[in-house]
Design an enzyme around this catalytic site. Sequence first.
Site: not given
Ligand code: XIL
Length: 438
Positions: A297, A182
């Site tokens: 994701e 990101e």
């Molecule tokens: C999220 C997790 O799912 C949560 O449990 C945590 O509290 C915050 O992070 N983008 C990403 C992930 O790259 O690492 C994030 O994961 C969701 C958004």
Amino acid sequence: MDTMGKLLWNRREWMKACFAAGAVGVMPHWALAFDTTGFDVKFTGPDSLRSHAQERGLLFGAAVNPALLDMDGMAAGTATDPYTILIATQANILVAENSMKWGPLRPSPDTYDFAQADRLMRFAAMTGQRVRGHNLCWHEQLPSWFKTTATKKNAPKLLTDHIHTVAGRYRGKLQSWDVVNEAVEPKDGRADGLRNSPWLGLLGPDYIELAFRTAAAADPNAKLAYNDYGIELDTDEQAIKRAQVFMLVRRLKARGVPLDAVGIQSHLQATGPQPGAGLEKFIRDAKSLGLDVYITEMDVNTRGVDGGAEAQDAAVAEVYRNYLGLVLAEPNVPVALTWGISDAHTWLNASHGDWAKRADGTPQRPLPFDGDLRPTPAFVAIRTAIDSARPVVASSPQKWNESDPAQMYQPFRVPDSPRGANMGAGSPSQSIVTPRQQ
Ligand code: XIL
């Protein structure tokens, strides 16, 4: 209570009765797991997402909370916990949802806590699954000490030490790393599109290149990915961000930075605009730079869906079908993961933000298994998309004997897994690998 709820309730009651009668000892371990059908769909053994992906040369998987895994049960081949069994049987690649991030790994500037990350690696070694690393450099989930400890002077060493230690620890064992997460945010108004992150402030724009070069030195075999969100749709906002991400990866490639893939997070919405031609073009443009694209994701936010579980499930399944149909049709998309396996454990239901809340206050249903860990229509949509995406290239890694249901839960090894390759005689995992696979 719906039919599935009843089934599960009956099973629980039945198990209670068995325990009470002292009959557990005579029950095969699979019977303690859970039914193999949910709304009449088989989902284990040859019917699993793992098996379908594996036969088609795809890596498909899910984000995991290692603390929830029954390690002893898996090692002994007696695991009955549905979460553990789903993670083992539905994925051939795993990623830690949180355990490999800076915050969880770095309790203090001088210490590392690898307990949970190592747990995931041990699990994957037992089950012959690949693992991706997530992530080495991000503006979020930094440890609380970071703000007061990091300075312009010590930041390069802080970043490179972390990458050497973490990527070095798992050297040769990971399929890939999300090296930088990101880093692009057009709203921050910079000409280069970069986010005003702590790393940018401390190190300037070159932090990205430094992170990739360091990761390549620490683990030369892992594929290295740049991962981002909000680049899936054809809306103006996302088209702009997608273009900035493309400019970034093109710059990196032009400078000879070791970069193998772009990760597209794919946190999608069940309602509103959907991904289309812009994303397809992006994937093809990435290919022209020699890059793969990973779906890293995926989940489908149902906050905008009016109606109950059925309406949500139908909308979610359609998004999975269309999205995976679109991306997996591209030959340079060999990897796709969902952000969690079931609605029982999803960040969308853990978050208190408005962006995750449904108006009627009911939980979201973003994943292929529901809150009772039963398959949903999204499961079928994903499996169909996998089946249509690629021809079968490998015979099933395991010949399933349907008359022996215990086998249907047996994890099998992934041929190109470095750990899987080590699963020879004397390995503690031998008990869960059938002789046929050796
Ligand atoms: C999220 C997790 O799912 C949560 O449990 C945590 O509290 C915050 O992070 N983008 C990403 C992930 O790259 O690492 C994030 O994961 C969701 C958004």
